[in-house]
Write an enzyme that holds these catalytic residues in place. Structure first.
Site, PDB file in Angstrom:
ATOM      1  N   LYS A  26      -2.480  23.755   5.029  1.00  0.00           N
ATOM      2  CA  LYS A  26      -1.488  22.851   4.960  1.00  0.00           C
ATOM      3  C   LYS A  26      -0.329  23.376   4.859  1.00  0.00           C
ATOM      4  O   LYS A  26       0.591  22.365   4.944  1.00  0.00           O
ATOM      5  CB  LYS A  26      -1.984  21.543   3.306  1.00  0.00           C
ATOM      6  CG  LYS A  26      -1.232  20.301   3.460  1.00  0.00           C
ATOM      7  CD  LYS A  26      -2.308  19.548   2.859  1.00  0.00           C
ATOM      8  CE  LYS A  26      -3.473  18.818   3.741  1.00  0.00           C
ATOM      9  NZ  LYS A  26      -4.295  18.289   2.274  1.00  0.00           N
ATOM     10  N   THR A  69      -3.479   6.660  -7.747  1.00  0.00           N
ATOM     11  CA  THR A  69      -4.529   5.508  -8.296  1.00  0.00           C
ATOM     12  C   THR A  69      -5.196   6.122  -8.872  1.00  0.00           C
ATOM     13  O   THR A  69      -6.302   6.790  -8.253  1.00  0.00           O
ATOM     14  CB  THR A  69      -4.574   4.437  -6.622  1.00  0.00           C
ATOM     15  OG1 THR A  69      -3.086   3.999  -6.049  1.00  0.00           O
ATOM     16  CG2 THR A  69      -4.765   3.296  -7.348  1.00  0.00           C
ATOM     17  N   ASN A 117      -2.820  -3.745  -5.163  1.00  0.00           N
ATOM     18  CA  ASN A 117      -3.787  -3.510  -3.592  1.00  0.00           C
ATOM     19  C   ASN A 117      -5.212  -5.043  -3.767  1.00  0.00           C
ATOM     20  O   ASN A 117      -5.359  -4.805  -2.845  1.00  0.00           O
ATOM     21  CB  ASN A 117      -4.279  -2.036  -3.787  1.00  0.00           C
ATOM     22  CG  ASN A 117      -3.291  -1.305  -3.514  1.00  0.00           C
ATOM     23  OD1 ASN A 117      -2.370  -1.867  -2.873  1.00  0.00           O
ATOM     24  ND2 ASN A 117      -4.022   0.075  -3.198  1.00  0.00           N
ATOM     25  N   PHE A 152       0.475 -10.738   5.323  1.00  0.00           N
ATOM     26  CA  PHE A 152      -0.481 -10.304   5.023  1.00  0.00           C
ATOM     27  C   PHE A 152      -1.422 -11.339   4.842  1.00  0.00           C
ATOM     28  O   PHE A 152      -2.985 -11.390   4.386  1.00  0.00           O
ATOM     29  CB  PHE A 152      -0.557 -10.260   3.753  1.00  0.00           C
ATOM     30  CG  PHE A 152      -0.314  -8.460   4.129  1.00  0.00           C
ATOM     31  CD1 PHE A 152       0.906  -7.535   4.209  1.00  0.00           C
ATOM     32  CD2 PHE A 152      -1.572  -7.233   3.354  1.00  0.00           C
ATOM     33  CE1 PHE A 152       1.480  -5.827   4.317  1.00  0.00           C
ATOM     34  CE2 PHE A 152      -1.572  -5.350   3.706  1.00  0.00           C
ATOM     35  CZ  PHE A 152      -0.540  -5.235   4.099  1.00  0.00           C
ATOM     36  N   CYS A 204      -6.667   3.144   0.966  1.00  0.00           N
ATOM     37  CA  CYS A 204      -6.414   2.448  -0.223  1.00  0.00           C
ATOM     38  C   CYS A 204      -6.731   1.513  -0.712  1.00  0.00           C
ATOM     39  O   CYS A 204      -8.031   1.010  -1.589  1.00  0.00           O
ATOM     40  CB  CYS A 204      -5.119   2.508  -0.165  1.00  0.00           C
ATOM     41  SG  CYS A 204      -3.999   3.741  -0.231  1.00  0.00           S
TER      42      CYS A 204
HETATM   43  C1  UGA Z   1      -1.477  -0.323   1.065  1.00  0.00           C
HETATM   44  C2  UGA Z   1      -0.165  -1.223   0.627  1.00  0.00           C
HETATM   45  O1  UGA Z   1       0.064  -2.334   1.401  1.00  0.00           O
HETATM   46  C3  UGA Z   1       0.882  -0.335  -0.289  1.00  0.00           C
HETATM   47  O2  UGA Z   1       1.639  -0.900  -0.862  1.00  0.00           O
HETATM   48  C4  UGA Z   1       0.128   0.646  -0.942  1.00  0.00           C
HETATM   49  O3  UGA Z   1       1.022   1.994  -1.530  1.00  0.00           O
HETATM   50  C5  UGA Z   1      -1.144   1.635  -0.669  1.00  0.00           C
HETATM   51  O4  UGA Z   1      -1.931   0.491   0.306  1.00  0.00           O
HETATM   52  C6  UGA Z   1      -2.110   2.552  -1.136  1.00  0.00           C
HETATM   53  O5  UGA Z   1      -2.586   1.756  -2.165  1.00  0.00           O
HETATM   54  O6  UGA Z   1      -1.282   3.771  -0.977  1.00  0.00           O
HETATM   55  P1  UGA Z   1      -1.922   1.054   3.558  1.00  0.00           P
HETATM   56  O7  UGA Z   1      -2.711   1.502   3.392  1.00  0.00           O
HETATM   57  O8  UGA Z   1      -1.165   1.552   4.248  1.00  0.00           O
HETATM   58  O9  UGA Z   1      -1.075   0.535   2.375  1.00  0.00           O
HETATM   59  O10 UGA Z   1      -1.885  -0.376   4.610  1.00  0.00           O
HETATM   60  P2  UGA Z   1      -1.883  -1.516   4.187  1.00  0.00           P
HETATM   61  O11 UGA Z   1       0.183  -2.123   5.379  1.00  0.00           O
HETATM   62  O12 UGA Z   1      -1.408  -2.875   3.499  1.00  0.00           O
HETATM   63  O13 UGA Z   1      -2.664  -1.982   5.612  1.00  0.00           O
HETATM   64  C7  UGA Z   1      -4.064  -2.135   5.226  1.00  0.00           C
HETATM   65  C8  UGA Z   1      -5.168  -3.076   6.025  1.00  0.00           C
HETATM   66  O14 UGA Z   1      -5.165  -4.224   6.280  1.00  0.00           O
HETATM   67  C9  UGA Z   1      -4.518  -2.502   7.677  1.00  0.00           C
HETATM   68  O15 UGA Z   1      -5.650  -2.065   8.139  1.00  0.00           O
HETATM   69  C10 UGA Z   1      -3.882  -3.669   8.062  1.00  0.00           C
HETATM   70  O16 UGA Z   1      -4.453  -3.163   9.716  1.00  0.00           O
HETATM   71  C11 UGA Z   1      -4.882  -4.626   7.326  1.00  0.00           C
HETATM   72  N1  UGA Z   1      -4.127  -6.174   7.775  1.00  0.00           N
HETATM   73  C12 UGA Z   1      -2.934  -6.310   7.238  1.00  0.00           C
HETATM   74  C13 UGA Z   1      -4.805  -6.822   8.553  1.00  0.00           C
HETATM   75  O17 UGA Z   1      -5.798  -7.309   8.515  1.00  0.00           O
HETATM   76  N2  UGA Z   1      -4.017  -8.552   7.865  1.00  0.00           N
HETATM   77  C14 UGA Z   1      -2.741  -8.283   7.788  1.00  0.00           C
HETATM   78  O18 UGA Z   1      -1.872  -9.433   7.600  1.00  0.00           O
HETATM   79  C15 UGA Z   1      -2.139  -7.506   7.455  1.00  0.00           C
END
Ligand code: UGA
Length: 437
Positions: A35, A121, A212, A253, A264
């Site tokens: 890495k 986290t 989260n 969301f 996450c």
């Molecule tokens: C999430 C949080 O959104 C971030 O704020 C946080 O910093 C991060 O975790 C973390 O803890 O590091 P991330 O894991 O990148 O971010 O993904 P998200 O955009 O939150 O999406 C998560 C999941 O939810 C995805 O599988 C997405 O497809 C799903 N999702 C999202 C839905 O099924 N429906 C929605 O309306 C939105």
């Protein structure tokens, strides 16, 4: 300011590059030699839009370097700990061994006045425990907790221009000094008026898991409505639009589908329930178990829908799976609903051919039993059903007429409710969404 970043995974690599881009002198440290070699050569070990550009430009300034030696952290004033806290094997709790090891490893290299900043986290109570370890070492260093809210796919932008900053610091002059140091690190975000919450360790740790947990709950809420829509003939997409117009609720969301995954949300809600139980307050977040259960049921629903939509037994069918990453613009397949659906269908004997713009390599190394192709047309050719499980733009823009010319049977399961059902049905497809007629 001189900064070290311990852990150059997803969070750390982005943080180190972004901090150097903002003008700081940064050393990124990780024990993974491959890495570090890649990052030093300007190659990102994972897919993240915008990161290659920031990495290359930061390396070119001479302000960013990477090393496998923790001793290289010496001389930096602020040390970010950005290592992983995965789910413990056989338990819901978070595995803190990497955080503990990073802090221990830093101790011999601290100068008086240095600040260790936790970004990982962690379960509430971790920072207080680590602060005691740092104090006992009598290095003159101290600890702050500064949770990260970046989203994969938008990580660079979220790091350079976060929507809020949270500092968990101890009371008194040590805390005041930590706030001043962090304000210097985040000077550019501070200058644009980014909201800042200065608080204690426990609140800072909880802010992260609460955020989260809330997002996961919002997604599972709409997916629970999808389950009710399925037995009552309602349309969950219209329902989401209608309730989303209420600004107290908001439309973001609220996309029903195959549910949430990634590194996450799933592990964070589980670690939160485990920690609450340890604290004797399991009942306070017991609903998160339901959030998790609803989420996992949607994966099963997509599999069941596919099996029942097929015009032949599943073990004799070819199924095209569109999407493997847990969300678009990412190659991350950790706890990915899309990959899970592909694996389950393969387990039922289907000839699964899966495609994804970025996540094939990561999927293949975990699940070699599935066939993968980078070409959408190869995946579609001769398919008895098509299952869309990650809403990449490439899949959303598929022309139903073109796809009809490739498949064996015009059956599509839209696991993200992202396609135009009317347009697909108009070209003779049997279209199945989740929670939609
Ligand atoms: C999430 C949080 O959104 C971030 O704020 C946080 O910093 C991060 O975790 C973390 O803890 O590091 P991330 O894991 O990148 O971010 O993904 P998200 O955009 O939150 O999406 C998560 C999941 O939810 C995805 O599988 C997405 O497809 C799903 N999702 C999202 C839905 O099924 N429906 C929605 O309306 C939105």
């Amino acid at each position: 300011m001189k900064i070290s970043v311990i852990g150059c995974g997803y969070l750390g690599a982005v943080h180190a590059s972004a901090m150097a881009e903002l003008g700081h002198e940064v050393v990124g440290i990780d024990i993974d030699e491959a890495k570090i070699a890649a990052l030093s050569a300007g190659r990102t070990p994972f897919f993240e839009p915008g990161l290659p550009e920031v990495l290359t430009s930061a390396l070119a300034t001479g302000r960013l370097r990477f090393s496998t030696e923790i001793a290289e952290a010496k001389g930096a004033e602020v040390h970010f700990v950005a290592v992983g806290t995965p789910q413990k094997k056989g338990s819901y709790a978070a595995d803190l061994r990497y955080v503990d090891a990073a802090v221990e490893a830093l101790l011999p290299h601290l100068n008086p006045g240095d600040l260790i900043v936790g970004k990982s986290t962690v379960p509430v109570g971790t920072a207080a425990r680590l602060a005691a370890v740092i104090e006992a070492a009598q290095t003159g260093g101290s600890l702050a907790w500064n949770p990260e809210f970046l989203r994969e796919g938008f990580a660079v932008q979220d790091t350079i221009a976060p929507d809020r900053l949270v500092y968990g610091v101890p009371a008194g002059p040590i805390g005041e000094r930590a706030v001043a140091q962090l304000n210097e690190v985040y000077a550019s975000a501070m200058a644009t008026g980014t909201p800042l919450v200065v608080t204690d360790y426990a609140t800072a740790e909880l802010v992260k898991v609460a955020a989260n947990a809330f997002l996961a709950t919002k997604i599972s809420f709409i997916n629970a409505m999808a389950e009710i829509a399925e037995v009552s003939g309602a349309d969950v997409t219209q329902l989401a639009d209608a309730i989303g117009y209420d600004s107290r609720i908001g439309r973001r969301f609220l996309n029903a589908g195959v549910g949430f995954g990634g590194g996450c949300l799933p592990k964070d809600i589980r670690a939160f329930t485990a920690r609450a139980e340890e604290l004797g307050r399991g009942e306070s977040v017991a609903f998160l178990k339901e959030v998790d259960a609803i989420n996992l049921r949607r994966r099963q629903r997509v599999v069941d829908l596919t099996v029942s939509a097929l015009d032949r037994p599943v073990h004799t069918a070819k199924v095209a799976v569109l999407g493997l990453s847990f969300k678009p613009h990412s190659d991350d397949v950790r706890d990915s609903p899309a990959l899970d659906v592909a694996v389950q269908l393969r387990g039922l004997g289907a000839d699964v051919v899966a495609t994804d713009p970025q996540a094939i390599q990561n999927s293949r190394s975990r699940h070699p039993q599935i066939s993968y192709t980078p070409d959408i047309d190869v995946a579609l050719r001769g398919a008895d059903a098509v299952v869309l499980v990650t809403e990449w733009p490439e899949f959303k823009s598929i022309d139903p007429e073109w796809a009809a010319g490739l498949v064996n049977t015009r059956t599509i399961i839209d696991g993200r409710n992202t396609l135009d059902a009317t347009a697909w049905r108009a070209t003779g497809w049997k279209y199945y969404g989740l929670g939609r007629p």
